[in-house]
Design an enzyme around this catalytic site. Structure first.
Site, PDB file in Angstrom:
ATOM      1  CE  LYS A   1     -77.658 -41.393  72.621  1.00  0.00           C
ATOM      2  NZ  LYS A   1     -78.154 -42.704  73.102  1.00  0.00           N
TER       3      LYS A   1
ATOM      4  CG  HIS B   1     -73.664 -40.135  71.998  1.00  0.00           C
ATOM      5  ND1 HIS B   1     -73.975 -39.544  73.301  1.00  0.00           N
ATOM      6  CD2 HIS B   1     -73.932 -41.868  73.390  1.00  0.00           C
ATOM      7  CE1 HIS B   1     -74.348 -39.904  74.953  1.00  0.00           C
ATOM      8  NE2 HIS B   1     -73.699 -41.314  74.187  1.00  0.00           N
TER       9      HIS B   1
END
Ligand code: NAD
Length: 257
Positions: free
Chosen positions: A149, A145
């Site tokens: 995040k 990600h």
């Protein structure tokens, strides 16, 4: 409709998805106290507020992509006001998940780690593969990600690990490995391992590997944008309107159950 975290990465896409929606429209927009854009005018003349009571007035349903503490506080207020709630926030601990289930006894709630149709098909595929391949195949998951995040591993990776555990009839908490370093020794039988990668701007990539003797099956999903998550959340909200109180699985909304 209330959008919680309205100026966040996902909040922006939820508002965009609402612009095209025939039935659901932006009615209020909530952000955290101290956000520099409280009071900013958005679509339909809606102004960003940090007052949850005000934001819930006249709302039939809320969509929330924020942080666990904010989701729990706003969900409590929504339960008091009788407003249905859809949330995609990830990173809850066990107590947080239990409180969501408790609050869902008072209002209709959907809490999904991922609103994408194809990710939810991947969850189903992972469970089916685990059943059919059995314990001869070691399961290793990798997720990537974007660098901002906050929670790790992703809620989707944990959902996939859970699906594999379901397929193997195992309790995930007894077999989950999140870290490896040093003299780790042989891989425990029945381990389900998740590795987390972070960097760049990826909205999310997940690979489930079934590693056997002389062969490997990989099931992978890659998101290129966030709009499919947002459209899925708006679809879930439209599905939830006028339902009875309860915690509804995303699989039911998507017709995958
Ligand atoms: P983000 O940081 O860009 O946005 C979060 C927003 O919530 C921010 O604008 C922040 O100011 C706001 N916020 C914080 N506290 C608040 C409060 N008390 N009241 C109202 N707003 C508040 O993050 P993001 O990338 O949009 O992700 C948000 C969450 O959604 C994360 O948990 C992420 O993992 C999850 N997510 C889920 C899916 C899914 O399909 N379920 C998809 C993408 C992201």
């Amino acid at each position: 409709m209330l959008v919680v975290g309205a100026l966040g990465r996902m909040g922006e896409f939820v508002r965009l998805a609402l612009e095209d929606h025939a039935e659901l429209h932006l009615g209020s927009a909530l952000e955290r106290s101290g956000h520099s854009e409280i009071g900013r005018a958005l679509e339909r003349g809606v102004r960003v507020t940090d007052d949850i009571e005000l934001a819930l007035e006249g709302a039939e349903i809320a969509i929330d992509f924020s942080v666990p503490g904010a989701t729990l506080a706003n969900l409590r207020a929504a339960a008091d006001a009788g407003v249905a709630y859809v949330t995609g926030t990830t990173g809850f601990d066990e107590a947080g998940r239990a409180e969501i289930a408790q609050l869902a006894k008072r209002i209709p709630v959907i809490h999904a780690a991922n609103f994408s149709l194809s990710v939810n098909v991947l969850v189903w595929l992972a469970r089916e593969a685990a059943i059919r391949l059995g314990p001869e195949f070691d399961v290793e998951l990798v997720e990537l990600h974007h660098a901002a995040k906050r929670d790790a591993p992703s809620g989707t990776a944990l959902r996939l690990a859970e699906a594999v555990a379901e397929g193997r009839s195992l309790a995930l908490r007894d077999h989950l490995i999140l870290e490896r370093a040093g003299d780790i020794g042989p891989r425990p039988a029945d381990a389900i391992a998740v590795q987390t990668l972070r960097g760049g701007d990826s909205p999310g990539e997940h690979t489930v590997m079934f590693v056997g003797q002389g062969e490997r099956l990989e099931l992978a999903h890659r998101s290129h944008t966030r709009d499919h998550f947002a459209r899925g959340a708006v679809k879930a909200a439209a599905w939830l309107v006028d339902r009875n109180a309860g915690l509804y699985p995303i699989e039911q909304v998507l017709g995958l159950d």
